[in-house]
Motif scaffolding. Structure first.
Motif, mmCIF file in Angstrom:
data_model
loop_
_atom_site.group_PDB
_atom_site.id
_atom_site.type_symbol
_atom_site.label_atom_id
_atom_site.label_comp_id
_atom_site.label_asym_id
_atom_site.label_seq_id
_atom_site.Cartn_x
_atom_site.Cartn_y
_atom_site.Cartn_z
ATOM 1 N N GLU A 222 -0.229 -6.691 10.528
ATOM 2 C CA GLU A 222 -0.298 -7.785 10.799
ATOM 3 C C GLU A 222 1.406 -7.795 11.105
ATOM 4 O O GLU A 222 1.873 -7.264 10.813
ATOM 5 N N SER B 231 3.601 -4.802 5.929
ATOM 6 C CA SER B 231 2.160 -5.695 6.896
ATOM 7 C C SER B 231 2.327 -5.464 7.925
ATOM 8 O O SER B 231 0.676 -5.613 8.629
ATOM 9 N N ASP C 274 -1.801 -3.677 6.444
ATOM 10 C CA ASP C 274 -2.175 -5.042 6.911
ATOM 11 C C ASP C 274 -2.829 -5.402 8.473
ATOM 12 O O ASP C 274 -3.365 -6.000 8.755
ATOM 13 N N ASP D 155 8.320 -7.728 11.195
ATOM 14 C CA ASP D 155 8.063 -7.965 9.931
ATOM 15 C C ASP D 155 9.377 -8.292 8.935
ATOM 16 O O ASP D 155 9.563 -6.589 8.673
#
Length: 124
Positions: free
Chosen positions: A110, A104, A108, A99
């Motif tokens: 993600e 992130s 997160d 990412d």
């Protein structure tokens, strides 16, 4: 577009070690963060470790701190996960992720890009 390919999974006994690798291709990687997640079928994906573009900053999930080490090679497009003192609960499919933002990955949970995964099995 980024392609991530993991390798190094396999079977090991409790207390043993494995080293996973992930190679990225498709774009310039000097500024992208990379990391590892794992998942057991039927359970939520779990954050394992993440590292920033320079390789100087790393974060770890609580369950692997002190046992796993993430690192990044000088070309910046390859990362490793050294897994020591493996436990049966480490058994999972391990996914490489990337990412543009390190947060992130570690906060997160993600990522913009995912690998196909590599299986790690720890037996007693």
């Amino acid at each position: 577009q980024v392609q991530l390919v993991e390798s190094g999974g396999g079977s090991v006994q409790v207390g043993g070690s494995l080293r996973l690798s992930c190679v990225a291709s498709g774009r310039t990687f000097s500024s992208i963060a990379m990391g590892w997640f794992r998942q057991v079928r039927g359970k939520e994906r779990e954050f394992v470790a993440a590292i920033n573009w320079s390789g100087e900053t790393a974060y770890y999930g609580d369950s692997v701190k002190g046992r796993f080490t993430i690192s990044r090679d000088g070309t910046k497009n390859k990362i490793y996960l050294q897994m020591d003192s493996l436990k049966p609960e480490d058994t999972a499919t391990y996914y490489c992720a990337a990412d543009d933002h390190l947060r992130s990955l570690y906060a997160d949970y993600e990522a913009d890009y995912w690998g196909q995964g590599t299986q790690v099995t720890v037996s007693s």
